[in-house]
Design a protein around this motif. Structure first.
Motif, PDB file in Angstrom:
ATOM      1  N   PHE A   1      -2.019  -3.405 -13.212  1.00  0.00           N
ATOM      2  CA  PHE A   1      -1.574  -2.597 -14.275  1.00  0.00           C
ATOM      3  C   PHE A   1      -0.665  -1.548 -13.994  1.00  0.00           C
ATOM      4  CE2 PHE A   1      -2.185   2.545 -14.237  1.00  0.00           C
ATOM      5  CZ  PHE A   1      -2.661   1.765 -15.976  1.00  0.00           C
ATOM      6  N   SER A   2      -0.061  -1.511 -13.241  1.00  0.00           N
ATOM      7  CA  SER A   2       1.344  -1.089 -13.691  1.00  0.00           C
ATOM      8  C   SER A   2       2.872  -1.939 -13.855  1.00  0.00           C
ATOM      9  CB  SER A   2       1.860  -0.854 -12.203  1.00  0.00           C
ATOM     10  OG  SER A   2       2.265  -1.706 -11.095  1.00  0.00           O
ATOM     11  N   PHE A   3       2.724  -2.920 -14.360  1.00  0.00           N
ATOM     12  CA  PHE A   3       2.664  -3.456 -15.451  1.00  0.00           C
ATOM     13  C   PHE A   3       2.838  -3.593 -16.740  1.00  0.00           C
ATOM     14  CE2 PHE A   3       4.001  -7.279 -18.170  1.00  0.00           C
ATOM     15  CZ  PHE A   3       5.155  -8.147 -17.001  1.00  0.00           C
TER      16      PHE A   3
ATOM     17  N   LYS B   1      11.288  -0.725  -9.584  1.00  0.00           N
ATOM     18  CA  LYS B   1      11.065   0.314 -10.211  1.00  0.00           C
ATOM     19  C   LYS B   1       9.524   0.058  -9.036  1.00  0.00           C
ATOM     20  CE  LYS B   1      13.614   3.465 -11.741  1.00  0.00           C
ATOM     21  NZ  LYS B   1      15.088   2.908 -11.991  1.00  0.00           N
ATOM     22  N   ARG B   2       8.921  -0.867  -9.543  1.00  0.00           N
ATOM     23  CA  ARG B   2       7.258  -2.028  -8.648  1.00  0.00           C
ATOM     24  C   ARG B   2       7.753  -2.410  -8.299  1.00  0.00           C
ATOM     25  NH1 ARG B   2       7.541   2.967 -11.234  1.00  0.00           N
ATOM     26  NH2 ARG B   2       5.970   3.913 -12.657  1.00  0.00           N
TER      27      ARG B   2
ATOM     28  N   ASP C   1       0.715  -1.440   0.114  1.00  0.00           N
ATOM     29  CA  ASP C   1       0.129   0.263  -0.127  1.00  0.00           C
ATOM     30  C   ASP C   1       0.895   0.697   0.457  1.00  0.00           C
ATOM     31  OD1 ASP C   1      -2.075  -1.706  -0.001  1.00  0.00           O
ATOM     32  OD2 ASP C   1      -2.951  -1.801   1.608  1.00  0.00           O
ATOM     33  N   LEU C   2       2.289   1.244  -0.033  1.00  0.00           N
ATOM     34  CA  LEU C   2       2.826   2.416   0.101  1.00  0.00           C
ATOM     35  C   LEU C   2       3.098   2.915  -1.559  1.00  0.00           C
ATOM     36  CD1 LEU C   2       6.253   0.612   1.950  1.00  0.00           C
ATOM     37  CD2 LEU C   2       4.326   2.884   2.813  1.00  0.00           C
ATOM     38  N   ASP C   3       3.205   4.217  -0.749  1.00  0.00           N
ATOM     39  CA  ASP C   3       3.497   5.164  -2.519  1.00  0.00           C
ATOM     40  C   ASP C   3       4.764   4.594  -3.181  1.00  0.00           C
ATOM     41  OD1 ASP C   3       4.375   7.402  -3.995  1.00  0.00           O
ATOM     42  OD2 ASP C   3       2.360   7.414  -4.352  1.00  0.00           O
ATOM     43  N   PRO C   4       4.901   4.098  -4.462  1.00  0.00           N
ATOM     44  CA  PRO C   4       6.019   3.346  -5.500  1.00  0.00           C
ATOM     45  C   PRO C   4       6.927   4.309  -4.693  1.00  0.00           C
ATOM     46  CG  PRO C   4       4.010   3.544  -7.002  1.00  0.00           C
ATOM     47  CD  PRO C   4       3.349   4.716  -5.138  1.00  0.00           C
TER      48      PRO C   4
END
Length: 671
Positions: free
Chosen positions: A405-407, A372-373, A121-124
């Motif tokens: 989604f971020s992938f 990065k993610r 849940d942390l912001d990237p």
């Protein structure tokens, strides 16, 4: 004292001062006094140690961990830990994932589901400063020169000390268990009333086993002054102890199943169970308390004196195979063949999946994406995990894996074209793109990810069953989380061709945990082990022409000595009774020595002659402090005793003239 003796004393000290082969090898400053070695079978007088109110076992797994406990007053009730917060769809959360999260300033934050969910849940922009670790236990198996300073890498690429991570994890379990015990007993529960048991793979080398003990000291689980409060148990042995107690409604016998190929896809493990038994298991699952009846299970009662069985412990990281034989009347266990296996646990399938992703999207992208993610990568692996559990030999419909989604987003930025395009372009024809944003794998594709890992296990089993000690195996117990896989079950069945009955306990992922509690209640149940290594010490012997190599010759004052001699205490694969002592007498180099240093060496070869052989390595140093004591005898006799059979090896030395005893621990980590 004869002149000869005097010269021998001098020689040893000179050997230490002179350049000699021994010099480079860590100079043996002792020479044998007694060629004989006595074995004392103190099997009956195993010191019972202080009594404990409760035994708590921690199963520190590669992929998931948990604890269970039993009170000494009610040894038949084994309680497994409370339900964890969090949990995954399609994965039962009797244990929690072995994941740990440290704050940016390297303080412990959380463990298990809590760590994973918080990190996720942390912001990237923030999460890249936090240190998140998973599946780190394998590092202890794969690091060749493990030491107290071995590092691990967090998901963001930063390095942390492995010992700190393991200590944080154990401290977490200590806190959880003590909290639960306090709630149960309605008062503050004292750690000194607990006997702790930590399970480790049997195939781990000694440094890894010692590393666990060091982490326990660091975490405050137990203190160095009280080492017997912690038992390091071997996973397949714990499983073996639990399997003895199995009742027929607590397991599946693959051989008697009516369904073709193990399981039909609609039934899960348990298709061979009656309604009543299913109800029993369901109630057990809810109550978290397992009743281990104080009798030997029905299956076990079929075993007779001398019968053999194999325990195959298939975990997340390693697969361990042990061969046990039954000894009546008490049904004690004897290890027949030294533990074998390797890093063929279920995370091998995760690596294959990762390789597949690299093939489709490119290694460079996957490496970047993980850094990065990192939270999205964790998500993707969670999605894969639940689909991995749905793989079965006769499955026909495809398995869908959600891509975060971020992938999809990051891939487009990175490559300038879509994920869909990459899938079309790649020559991997069994993975398609589904319009709901999923990877669609056909069952054969999923099964092929299992293949390398299962092939390793089957190859290992095949080799094991060819050994003479491993003939006439009555039962094969398949335990550990990976044992739930129908693909693995089928492969083992096909390999055995009915040579042994394959037994899978229910709640197979908790088998080791429950067995470890039983082991903590009665550690003497395992009576005989096989030594995994040859152990001995480095000494000087009289030089014998024709027997000793000339380059080992050391001449001093007319006496010819052979240096670097490996004086064997116990040989690899030799049977060792629990608590067996091997005793040798030595004399120190200089009578005036305040500290006598004895180097302990080990080798995987059964017979080593010299400590300079390539297979031999130094695995410990006994530093015997004899300061402040005067020896009346002309030659100070130091009796060295090594006690084998426990998971740790204990060493002790007695200064015979004064009766002074020094205990020494063999240190496998600092060499």
């Amino acid at each position: 004292m004869t002149e000869k003796d005097a010269s021998s004393e001098k020689i040893i000290s000179d050997a230490m001062a002179d350049p000699s082969p021994a010099k480079s090898m860590g100079d043996p400053g002792i020479t044998p006094l007694s060629p004989s070695h006595t074995q004392q079978n103190d099997t009956d007088q195993v010191p019972s140690g202080p009594s404990f109110v409760v035994v708590v076992a921690i199963d520190f797994g590669t992929t998931s961990s948990g604890y269970a406990y039993a009170f000494a007053k009610e040894p038949e009730c084994i309680h497994t830990m409370r339900r964890w917060e969090g949990g995954d769809p399609g994965v039962s959360n009797q244990k929690t994932p072995t994941t740990i999260l440290l704050t940016p300033d390297r303080k412990f934050h959380s463990f298990g589901y809590a760590a994973r969910d918080f990190y996720h849940d942390l912001d990237p922009s923030e999460s890249k400063h936090w240190l998140y670790l998973e599946k780190f236990k394998m590092k202890l198996h794969t690091t060749a020169n493990l030491s107290i300073n071995t590092d691990l890498h967090a998901a963001n690429g930063k390095r942390v000390k492995a010992l700190d991570i393991f200590a944080y994890a154990l401290a977490f379990f200590k806190e959880q268990a003590l909290k639960e015990l306090s709630d149960q007993t309605g008062g503050e529960f004292d750690n000194s009333d607990v006997r702790w048991v930590i399970t480790v793979p049997a195939i781990w080398k000694m440094p890894a086993k010692q590393f666990m003990r060091e982490a326990a000291y660091k975490s405050g689980l137990v203190s160095r002054e009280n080492p017997e409060q912690l038992i390091i148990a071997l996973e397949p042995e714990a499983a073996s102890i639990y399997c003895r107690k199995l009742r027929l409604h607590q397991m599946v016998d693959l051989g008697t199943q009516t369904t073709q190929n193990g399981f039909s896809p609609s039934d899960n493990v348990g298709s061979g169970m009656s309604q009543a038994a299913k109800e029993h298991v369901r109630r057990n699952r809810q109550s978290r308390t397992f009743l281990v009846e104080n009798v030997i299970g029905e299956l076990w009662s079929e075993l007779e004196e001398g019968d053999r069985y194999v325990v195959v412990d298939c975990g997340g990281g390693t697969v361990d195979l042990t061969v046990h034989q039954i000894r009546l009347p008490e049904g004690h266990l004897k290890e027949l063949y030294k533990a074998s296996g390797g890093p063929y646990g279920s995370i091998g399938i995760d690596y294959e999946f990762e390789k597949l992703l690299c093939k489709i999207f490119g290694q460079d992208f996957i490496d970047q994406f993980k850094i990065k993610r990192p939270a999205a990568w964790v998500d993707l692996m969670i999605a894969f995990e639940s689909r991995k559990r749905a793989a079965a030999p006769d499955r026909t419909n495809p398995l869908n894996i959600n891509l975060p989604f971020s992938f999809i987003d990051y891939y487009k930025k990175f490559r300038g074209h879509s994920v869909e395009h990459a899938l079309r372009k790649s020559n991997v024809d069994f993975v398609k793109w589904s319009s709901q944003g999923m990877l669609r794998m056909n069952p054969d594709a999923m099964n092929s990810l299992f293949k390398p890992t299962i092939d390793h296990i089957i190859q290992h089993l095949t080799e094991l069953f060819e050994k003479p000690e491993v003939s006439d195996i009555k039962f094969l117990f398949l335990v550990g989380g990976f044992a739930e896989s129908p693909l693995l079950q089928q492969a083992v069945q096909n390999m055995l061709q009915g040579r042994s009955r394959i037994i899978i306990p229910h709640d197979v992922g908790l088998t080791i945990l429950k067995g470890a509690v039983l082991f903590g209640l009665d550690p003497s149940v395992i009576k005989v082990r096989r030594s995994p290594l040859t152990y001995g010490v480095g000494v000087l012997n009289r030089f014998v022409e024709g027997k000793h190599p000339p380059e080992k010759l050391l001449v001093k004052d007319g006496t010819r000595w052979c240096t670097d001699v490996f004086d064997t205490f116990i040989a690899a694969d030799q049977s060792v009774a629990l608590g067996e002592m091997v005793k040798r007498s030595y004399t120190p180099a200089k009578p005036s020595q305040q500290v006598i240093v004895i180097h302990v060496y080990c080798s995987e070869k059964e017979n080593a002659s010299f400590i300079s052989e390539p297979s031999v390595r130094k695995c410990g140093t006994l530093r015997l402090d004899v300061s402040g004591t005067e020896s009346t005898a002309a030659r100070r006799e130091i009796q060295t005793l090594m006690q084998f059979g426990d998971t740790e090896i204990r060493a002790m030395a007695v200064d015979v003239s004064t009766g002074r005893t020094v205990k020494a621990s063999i240190d496998f980590l600092s060499h």
